[in-house]
Design a protein around this motif. Sequence first.
Motif, PDB file in Angstrom:
ATOM      1  N   ALA A   1       0.824  -1.213   0.000  1.00 53.69           N
ATOM      2  CA  ALA A   1       0.000   0.000   0.000  1.00 53.69           C
ATOM      3  C   ALA A   1       0.856   1.260   0.000  1.00 53.69           C
ATOM      4  O   ALA A   1       0.542   2.238  -0.689  1.00 53.69           O
ATOM      5  CB  ALA A   1      -0.938  -0.020   1.202  1.00 53.69           C
ATOM      6  N   TYR A   2       1.939   1.269   0.750  1.00 54.07           N
ATOM      7  CA  TYR A   2       2.737   2.486   0.899  1.00 54.07           C
ATOM      8  C   TYR A   2       3.867   2.595  -0.130  1.00 54.07           C
ATOM      9  O   TYR A   2       4.383   3.681  -0.369  1.00 54.07           O
ATOM     10  CB  TYR A   2       3.342   2.554   2.313  1.00 54.07           C
ATOM     11  CG  TYR A   2       2.352   2.957   3.363  1.00 54.07           C
ATOM     12  CD1 TYR A   2       1.962   4.284   3.511  1.00 54.07           C
ATOM     13  CD2 TYR A   2       1.799   2.008   4.211  1.00 54.07           C
ATOM     14  CE1 TYR A   2       1.042   4.656   4.485  1.00 54.07           C
ATOM     15  CE2 TYR A   2       0.887   2.361   5.182  1.00 54.07           C
ATOM     16  CZ  TYR A   2       0.512   3.693   5.317  1.00 54.07           C
ATOM     17  OH  TYR A   2      -0.397   4.063   6.274  1.00 54.07           O
TER      18      TYR A   2
ATOM     19  N   CYS B   1      -1.463   4.041  -4.304  1.00 56.82           N
ATOM     20  CA  CYS B   1      -1.301   5.167  -3.371  1.00 56.82           C
ATOM     21  C   CYS B   1       0.132   5.314  -2.898  1.00 56.82           C
ATOM     22  O   CYS B   1       0.372   5.937  -1.843  1.00 56.82           O
ATOM     23  CB  CYS B   1      -2.230   4.999  -2.178  1.00 56.82           C
ATOM     24  SG  CYS B   1      -3.962   4.784  -2.593  1.00 56.82           S
TER      25      CYS B   1
ATOM     26  N   GLU C   1      -1.339   6.956   2.273  1.00 59.07           N
ATOM     27  CA  GLU C   1      -2.642   6.349   2.490  1.00 59.07           C
ATOM     28  C   GLU C   1      -2.523   4.830   2.389  1.00 59.07           C
ATOM     29  O   GLU C   1      -1.615   4.304   1.750  1.00 59.07           O
ATOM     30  CB  GLU C   1      -3.643   6.856   1.451  1.00 59.07           C
ATOM     31  CG  GLU C   1      -3.907   8.357   1.519  1.00 59.07           C
ATOM     32  CD  GLU C   1      -4.937   8.794   0.499  1.00 59.07           C
ATOM     33  OE1 GLU C   1      -5.616   7.904  -0.064  1.00 59.07           O
ATOM     34  OE2 GLU C   1      -5.060  10.008   0.266  1.00 59.07           O
TER      35      GLU C   1
ATOM     36  N   CYS D   1      -6.103   1.468  -2.132  1.00 67.63           N
ATOM     37  CA  CYS D   1      -4.659   1.350  -2.318  1.00 67.63           C
ATOM     38  C   CYS D   1      -4.207  -0.092  -2.480  1.00 67.63           C
ATOM     39  O   CYS D   1      -3.028  -0.350  -2.741  1.00 67.63           O
ATOM     40  CB  CYS D   1      -3.916   1.984  -1.148  1.00 67.63           C
ATOM     41  SG  CYS D   1      -4.294   3.723  -0.872  1.00 67.63           S
TER      42      CYS D   1
END
Length: 939
Positions: free
Chosen positions: A786-787, A792, A797, A802
């Motif tokens: 996700a990061y 995203c 977020e 994401c």
Amino acid sequence: EGRQDLQGNRLETQIWIKPDAKKTDVDFSEILNAIHEIAKDVNIFFDELEGVNSPSKDDDSLLHHGNLTSTSDDASRLEVVGEEVPDKNKANGLYFRDGKCRIDYILVYRKSNPQTEKREVFERNIRAEGLQMEKESSLTNSDIIFVKLHAPWEVLGKYAELMNVRMPFRRKIYYLHRRYKFMNRIEKQISRFRGWLPRKPMKLDKETLPDLEENDCYTAPFSQQRIHHFIIHNKDTFFNNATRSRIVHHILQRVKYEEGKNKIGLNRLLSNGSYEAAFPLHEGSYRSKNSIKTHGAENHRHLLYECWASWGVWYKYQPLDLVRRYFGEKIGLYFAWLGWYTGMLFPAAFIGLFVFLYGVTTLNHCQVSKEVCQATDIIMCPICDKYCPFMRLSDSCVYAKVTHLFDNGATVFFAVFMAVWATVFLEFWKRRRAVIAYDWDLIDWEEEEEEIRPQFEAKYSKKERMNPISGKPEPYQAFADKCSRLIVSASGIFFMICVVIAAVFGIVIYRVVTVSTFAAFKWALIRNNSQVATTGTAVCINFCIIMLLNVLYEKVALFLTNLEQPRTESEWENSFTLKMFLFQFVNLNSSTFYIAFFLGRFTGHPGAYLRLINRWRLEECHPSGCLIDLCMQMGIIMVLKQTWNNFMELGYPLIQNWWTRRKLRQEYGTQRKTRFPQWEKDYNLQPMNAYGLFDEYLEMILQFGFTTIFVAAFPLAPLLALLNNIIEIRLDAYKFVTQWRRPLASRAKDIGIWYGILEGIGILSVITNAFVIAVTSDFIPRLVYAYKYGPCAGQGEAGQKCMVGYVNASLSVFLVSDFENRSEPTSNGSEFSGSPLKYCRYRDYRDPPHSPVPYGYTLQFWHVLAARLAFIIVFEHLVFCIKHLISYLIPDLPKDLRDRMRREKYLIQEMMYEAELERLQKERKERKKNGKSYHNEWP
């Protein structure tokens, strides 16, 4: 009458009063005092001629089948004309023939037992100590003899003072702290609001419970010189039945049965078979024809059954004061701890259920499970050699959804919560124990110096040294001998742990072999769910192995503990407890550790699988992850283990007691059963476990480990534990009240070594939950995606939007032509696209086959690995800091309790001073009335 031996020494002195004597010149109380002094001076000599000079107490001429035959001491033979014997006391089987002397203890032996001389000497010495005795043969077996013991007031007072038994002497004075007007107004409003609410349904009706006087009185060690300070309404009931039995047992443990400094005590006679059983009596029947609400309780046993052991009061608080009064402080503390543990499970079960329901409500919004269910074009590689086919990723849609129920965004929070919960539970238990210790007068109580175990004395009787406390010589174990025995014992423990690991290894081989077998099974249901079928059958087989090994471990732990030769019973108990816990804990959790941390971690990749003994391919996780296997393992083991334990705890004694009653009905008919005296009924019950409360504690401690160690993988564990414990409390209560003989009331200040074990489990749970979240679950890979890699990336977020593309990013590509010959599947996958498959996918972070380094680890793999290690370190340090902070902030002793203890100490000193002053003033007035006066009197 007087009897002497050949040397002229007095053996017995007896005073008889004729039953028809109407008047005597001697005061009756003086006769009793004289008899008591004579009993003190009785000397028992151990020589060869004693058996000839003294009649045998086991002689059949002294016994009549079914009739009470008295062999009591001199005081019990005295009969006063004009006094009527209470028929009710004679009928209930709790008293001697006279209906006045209550039975405090029962000894059982067989006439056919050859240890007659030891019993004779032992029983004569019992009478010399002042105890009264009667014998009676069994109604069902004339070979069984019951010896009934009664302690008169003088004996109880003497030994209560020696044992520092605390007794009530003044009612407590309750006082309120000075409060401000504002606080008083708030309390009035709260009390008015409570008046509108219904009464607390969990509290027991106060009218049903008797007034336990000692809880409302200040207590002090009993002293015969200050007997006027104590509240004595009736000497027969001043010492309750549990205290009377404890005093009698204390005497029996210190009475000699043979010449020699070590030939002493009831325990040795029980171990060598001189006596078959020894127990205090239950206080009558636990059932009654009349309702307890209209007619009241007939006895404390009946009251405990109605208010504690009955299933109709499962939601009520336990009457701990009544449990303590009937069974003693040690058993009372166990039920207090069990009740506290069950109560603390309510918030844990609620949060765990919330986490599960959160997974249910967010199931339709989970991007990962959506992608798995929609991935009809992604073909996964076979999970076993040859017989396992290619499969669509969408076929594991159900497992992906089930995994989300346990592995979701709230799982990390729940793991932190449970680690903190374990600390709060233990810290608040310290406070609760302190309150109980204060209420039960255990604050200043110290255990007596324990006796040395007979086995230790027999082994090291030749080597002695002075005891630094008592100053008496005692057997001594050399340091080298002790170390060598400990080394051998530790080696035995290590060997048994290796046996457990070997059993786990056998389960692993079973799983590896069975996956291929089930994949080629003729039934489509099993063939299509081969991995689930493998896991389910492996767990069931593992449970059977666990139960079989438990029997072996108990024998090994007993052998190793006896090999160590502990000096005292408490040392033996602690050593045995530690070994049994280690064995059972490793046996129960070894397979769970394998599934959580090793399953699917070291399998290699398609084309280069790692194999056991270069033959069996290691088992892989399901395409939806390994967490579903861990959930199945914990759920099945937890349910089966608790069901089996509950059956063995209650079902086995019920079956044994039913079989005994059935034999009695066949021999004597249904009407004869009700006429059995209480000692006969209690003898037909099951004795308490040889290890005391060990099995009860062990079951709950292992459950506590299941509840905390892998709770991140199975949030419903606290809920299952709560439901089991609600049943467990009533099962144990029913067992103690109805199925077991009454255990000896013993004292204890805490739960002993089990508290240290609980603290160790709490620390281990932090580490295991950190690894479960970081290694077993997909929480960290999803977070990294996700990061760092998702839509995203770089935006800070981590929502569901994401996670788009996560499933595809977590799967690597494999060229089907690179399969090894022995692992190449029998089908070519043409059923999916009409032509043979060229590529399949597998769970890993590896480069594609046409990259410069085929099947090498990608950068995302190293990012995930670094994040996992970082999470473990941060999680452990954070949770340990919170645990230590909570431990520091929560004092072990509540402030109000500390103030109450200080004030009580002050009031006791004042009361003792006032009572002594009042006595001196009365003596002064009496001397003045008699014309005697002395100068310089105080005060």
